[in-house]
Design an enzyme around this catalytic site. Structure first.
Site, PDB file in Angstrom:
ATOM      1  N   GLN A 103       0.838  -1.209   0.072  1.00  0.00           N
ATOM      2  CA  GLN A 103       0.084  -0.101   0.136  1.00  0.00           C
ATOM      3  C   GLN A 103       0.908   1.501  -0.040  1.00  0.00           C
ATOM      4  O   GLN A 103       0.270   2.435  -0.067  1.00  0.00           O
ATOM      5  CB  GLN A 103      -0.683  -0.158   1.244  1.00  0.00           C
ATOM      6  CG  GLN A 103      -1.841  -1.248   1.422  1.00  0.00           C
ATOM      7  CD  GLN A 103      -2.579  -1.140   2.582  1.00  0.00           C
ATOM      8  OE1 GLN A 103      -3.343  -0.359   3.073  1.00  0.00           O
ATOM      9  NE2 GLN A 103      -2.092  -1.964   3.412  1.00  0.00           N
ATOM     10  N   ASN A 104       2.041   1.015   0.317  1.00  0.00           N
ATOM     11  CA  ASN A 104       3.076   2.326   0.157  1.00  0.00           C
ATOM     12  C   ASN A 104       3.234   2.873  -1.087  1.00  0.00           C
ATOM     13  O   ASN A 104       3.697   2.143  -2.158  1.00  0.00           O
ATOM     14  CB  ASN A 104       4.330   1.689   0.951  1.00  0.00           C
ATOM     15  CG  ASN A 104       4.063   1.334   2.271  1.00  0.00           C
ATOM     16  OD1 ASN A 104       3.103   1.536   2.890  1.00  0.00           O
ATOM     17  ND2 ASN A 104       5.086   0.771   3.021  1.00  0.00           N
ATOM     18  N   ASP A 106       5.720   5.159  -1.247  1.00  0.00           N
ATOM     19  CA  ASP A 106       7.128   5.871  -1.288  1.00  0.00           C
ATOM     20  C   ASP A 106       8.252   5.328  -2.034  1.00  0.00           C
ATOM     21  O   ASP A 106       9.235   5.882  -2.374  1.00  0.00           O
ATOM     22  CB  ASP A 106       7.601   5.882   0.202  1.00  0.00           C
ATOM     23  CG  ASP A 106       7.478   4.397   0.945  1.00  0.00           C
ATOM     24  OD1 ASP A 106       7.842   3.493   0.278  1.00  0.00           O
ATOM     25  OD2 ASP A 106       7.464   4.488   2.116  1.00  0.00           O
ATOM     26  N   HIS A 121      -1.586   1.000  -4.172  1.00  0.00           N
ATOM     27  CA  HIS A 121      -2.128   2.532  -4.161  1.00  0.00           C
ATOM     28  C   HIS A 121      -1.187   3.365  -5.140  1.00  0.00           C
ATOM     29  O   HIS A 121      -1.381   4.683  -4.896  1.00  0.00           O
ATOM     30  CB  HIS A 121      -2.052   2.795  -2.569  1.00  0.00           C
ATOM     31  CG  HIS A 121      -3.082   2.247  -2.092  1.00  0.00           C
ATOM     32  ND1 HIS A 121      -3.099   2.252  -0.575  1.00  0.00           N
ATOM     33  CD2 HIS A 121      -4.327   1.484  -2.327  1.00  0.00           C
ATOM     34  CE1 HIS A 121      -4.231   1.815   0.116  1.00  0.00           C
ATOM     35  NE2 HIS A 121      -4.851   1.242  -1.195  1.00  0.00           N
ATOM     36  N   CYS A 129      -2.504  12.818 -15.672  1.00  0.00           N
ATOM     37  CA  CYS A 129      -2.996  14.240 -16.113  1.00  0.00           C
ATOM     38  C   CYS A 129      -4.366  14.009 -15.435  1.00  0.00           C
ATOM     39  O   CYS A 129      -5.009  13.114 -15.256  1.00  0.00           O
ATOM     40  CB  CYS A 129      -3.410  14.140 -17.518  1.00  0.00           C
ATOM     41  SG  CYS A 129      -4.436  15.698 -18.118  1.00  0.00           S
ATOM     42  N   CYS A 154       0.799  18.959 -16.621  1.00  0.00           N
ATOM     43  CA  CYS A 154       0.765  17.875 -17.582  1.00  0.00           C
ATOM     44  C   CYS A 154       1.551  18.550 -18.818  1.00  0.00           C
ATOM     45  O   CYS A 154       1.112  19.225 -19.646  1.00  0.00           O
ATOM     46  CB  CYS A 154      -0.517  17.588 -17.953  1.00  0.00           C
ATOM     47  SG  CYS A 154      -0.895  16.393 -19.169  1.00  0.00           S
ATOM     48  N   CYS A 157      -1.245  18.497 -22.124  1.00  0.00           N
ATOM     49  CA  CYS A 157      -2.052  19.462 -22.196  1.00  0.00           C
ATOM     50  C   CYS A 157      -2.050  20.721 -21.790  1.00  0.00           C
ATOM     51  O   CYS A 157      -2.628  21.685 -21.705  1.00  0.00           O
ATOM     52  CB  CYS A 157      -3.608  18.735 -21.991  1.00  0.00           C
ATOM     53  SG  CYS A 157      -3.954  18.639 -20.327  1.00  0.00           S
ATOM     54  N   ASN A 219       3.172  -6.460  13.442  1.00  0.00           N
ATOM     55  CA  ASN A 219       2.807  -5.278  13.985  1.00  0.00           C
ATOM     56  C   ASN A 219       3.034  -4.918  15.412  1.00  0.00           C
ATOM     57  O   ASN A 219       2.589  -5.908  16.101  1.00  0.00           O
ATOM     58  CB  ASN A 219       1.378  -5.026  13.605  1.00  0.00           C
ATOM     59  CG  ASN A 219       0.817  -3.688  13.503  1.00  0.00           C
ATOM     60  OD1 ASN A 219       1.086  -2.798  14.565  1.00  0.00           O
ATOM     61  ND2 ASN A 219       0.148  -3.056  12.429  1.00  0.00           N
ATOM     62  N   PRO A 220       3.512  -3.703  15.705  1.00  0.00           N
ATOM     63  CA  PRO A 220       3.780  -3.567  17.186  1.00  0.00           C
ATOM     64  C   PRO A 220       2.349  -3.472  17.976  1.00  0.00           C
ATOM     65  O   PRO A 220       2.308  -3.829  19.238  1.00  0.00           O
ATOM     66  CB  PRO A 220       4.468  -1.979  17.287  1.00  0.00           C
ATOM     67  CG  PRO A 220       4.457  -1.444  16.218  1.00  0.00           C
ATOM     68  CD  PRO A 220       3.988  -2.717  15.109  1.00  0.00           C
TER      69      PRO A 220
HETATM   70  P1  OAD Z   1      -1.308   3.173   8.894  1.00  0.00           P
HETATM   71  O1  OAD Z   1      -0.890   4.570   9.106  1.00  0.00           O
HETATM   72  O2  OAD Z   1      -2.826   3.136   8.932  1.00  0.00           O
HETATM   73  O3  OAD Z   1      -0.972   2.114   9.861  1.00  0.00           O
HETATM   74  C1  OAD Z   1       0.505   1.789  10.074  1.00  0.00           C
HETATM   75  C2  OAD Z   1       0.460   0.503  10.912  1.00  0.00           C
HETATM   76  O4  OAD Z   1       1.955   0.396  10.796  1.00  0.00           O
HETATM   77  C3  OAD Z   1      -0.095   0.754  12.236  1.00  0.00           C
HETATM   78  O5  OAD Z   1      -1.079  -0.571  12.493  1.00  0.00           O
HETATM   79  C4  OAD Z   1       1.180   0.625  13.275  1.00  0.00           C
HETATM   80  O6  OAD Z   1       0.700  -0.117  14.481  1.00  0.00           O
HETATM   81  C5  OAD Z   1       2.007  -0.004  12.526  1.00  0.00           C
HETATM   82  N1  OAD Z   1       3.706   0.020  12.531  1.00  0.00           N
HETATM   83  C6  OAD Z   1       4.117   1.393  13.274  1.00  0.00           C
HETATM   84  N2  OAD Z   1       5.492   1.250  13.306  1.00  0.00           N
HETATM   85  C7  OAD Z   1       5.657  -0.102  12.656  1.00  0.00           C
HETATM   86  C8  OAD Z   1       6.891  -0.811  12.731  1.00  0.00           C
HETATM   87  N3  OAD Z   1       8.076  -0.110  12.771  1.00  0.00           N
HETATM   88  N4  OAD Z   1       6.883  -2.115  12.062  1.00  0.00           N
HETATM   89  C9  OAD Z   1       5.591  -2.716  11.824  1.00  0.00           C
HETATM   90  N5  OAD Z   1       4.603  -1.937  11.813  1.00  0.00           N
HETATM   91  C10 OAD Z   1       4.454  -0.662  12.314  1.00  0.00           C
HETATM   92  O7  OAD Z   1      -0.719   2.684   7.545  1.00  0.00           O
HETATM   93  P2  OAD Z   1      -1.396   1.862   6.326  1.00  0.00           P
HETATM   94  O8  OAD Z   1      -1.981   0.892   7.067  1.00  0.00           O
HETATM   95  O9  OAD Z   1      -0.410   1.500   5.299  1.00  0.00           O
HETATM   96  O10 OAD Z   1      -3.843   5.022   1.285  1.00  0.00           O
HETATM   97  O11 OAD Z   1      -2.664   2.674   5.789  1.00  0.00           O
HETATM   98  C11 OAD Z   1      -3.219   2.267   4.556  1.00  0.00           C
HETATM   99  C12 OAD Z   1      -3.747   3.359   3.676  1.00  0.00           C
HETATM  100  O12 OAD Z   1      -4.331   4.674   4.321  1.00  0.00           O
HETATM  101  C13 OAD Z   1      -2.437   3.872   2.924  1.00  0.00           C
HETATM  102  O13 OAD Z   1      -1.966   3.219   1.749  1.00  0.00           O
HETATM  103  C14 OAD Z   1      -3.059   5.068   2.396  1.00  0.00           C
HETATM  104  C15 OAD Z   1      -3.608   5.587   3.738  1.00  0.00           C
HETATM  105  O14 OAD Z   1      -4.465   6.725   3.863  1.00  0.00           O
HETATM  106  C16 OAD Z   1      -4.009   5.705   0.543  1.00  0.00           C
HETATM  107  O15 OAD Z   1      -3.419   6.767   0.234  1.00  0.00           O
HETATM  108  C17 OAD Z   1      -5.180   5.578  -0.660  1.00  0.00           C
END
Ligand code: OAD
Length: 251
Positions: A103-104, A106, A121, A129, A154, A157, A219-220
């Site tokens: 989902q990252n 970066d 994502h 565009c 863009c 255009c 996950n922590p």
């Molecule tokens: P979140 O910010 O919702 O969740 C991050 C998770 O990582 C949390 O459950 C933390 O407990 C965990 N965490 C923190 N530090 C960690 C570490 N060192 N090792 C492992 N886990 C750790 O991020 P996402 O779940 O990625 O979507 O968010 C999902 C989507 O929501 C993103 O892709 C983005 C966002 O809005 C869009 O932009 C469409």
């Protein structure tokens, strides 16, 4: 706390696995210095991501939305992959059928050299565009930081370019969805660093488990995604994955 039994249990499953699928979220990049969305430092100017990452927000105030992406692009440009990215990159070369669905946005998995990455994502390093003019590719790469003007134009255009990411309320590209779906037929599905609240990504692990995969969550926050898991390793991805890799090497 992770337990030695938990680490050893996952290592045993991985040793026998041919098809390994990893689902990652923002937590995997936390140790690199990229703020998670819902954790400390995730707010920008007091906006929640749901307020900025939408087409409605962009059409209302494209400059504001771009300023947020510029802030993230600048931040990520200064970051390097961490141990979690490195271990996953090594697995991507080791397993005959490996897929990483992230989902990252970066690009750190790619920078670590990971093969077969599905960017669920999109990417903050790609643009599209806003008008969908057709005079430019649907997506193009541009790592300029900062842009001389916002929104950047863009090239097709001259209208507004938008970040090449999926916003709330937008569908996942059907070909990306199909590719991710294929990867759910796997022996081990590891879910790392996601709060598992944003769909459809949050539904992938449960589907893999229904199809017979062994699902492990790293996950922590021990509650994130635990309902879909055979094993929960409550710890940071950079530590847990390092320990799993050490267990695999010691086999
Ligand atoms: P979140 O910010 O919702 O969740 C991050 C998770 O990582 C949390 O459950 C933390 O407990 C965990 N965490 C923190 N530090 C960690 C570490 N060192 N090792 C492992 N886990 C750790 O991020 P996402 O779940 O990625 O979507 O968010 C999902 C989507 O929501 C993103 O892709 C983005 C966002 O809005 C869009 O932009 C469409």
């Amino acid at each position: 706390m992770t337990t030695p039994e938990g680490i050893a249990g996952l290592a045993t499953r991985l040793r026998r696995a041919q098809r390994v699928t990893v689902l990652t979220g923002a937590g995997v990049s936390a140790a690199s210095g990229v703020p998670t969305f819902r954790g400390p430092g995730g707010l920008w100017k007091d906006f929640r991501p749901e307020e900025l990452a939408t087409a409605a927000a962009f059409s209302r105030d494209p400059r504001l939305v771009w300023e947020w992406y510029e802030w993230r692009r600048q931040r990520v440009a200064q970051c390097a992959p961490n141990r979690a990215h490195e271990v996953l990159a090594a697995w991507s070369r080791r397993y005959p059928r490996f897929t990483l669905v992230t989902q990252n946005v970066d690009g750190l998995h790619e920078r670590a050299g990971t093969r077969n990455v599905i960017r669920f994502h999109g990417s903050i390093w790609e643009l599209g565009c806003w008008q969908g003019c057709g005079g430019s590719p649907a997506r193009w790469t541009d790592d300029t930081v900062p842009f001389p003007e916002l929104p950047p134009p863009c090239p097709g255009c001259g209208g507004w370019a938008r970040p090449g990411v999926v916003w709330f309320g937008e569908p996942i590209d059907p070909s990306v969805l199909a590719e991710a779906d294929r990867a759910l037929d796997c022996d081990v599905c590891l879910v790392a660093g996601t709060s598992s609240v944003v769909y459809p990504a949050a539904g992938l692990a449960g589907e893999a488990r229904r199809r017979g995969a062994y699902v492990a969550v790293v996950n922590p926050d021990a509650s994130a995604g635990a309902e879909d898991a055979d094993l929960v390793l409550a710890g940071n991805a950079e530590d847990v994955l390092d320990e799993v890799e050490a267990a695999l090497a010691g086999a």
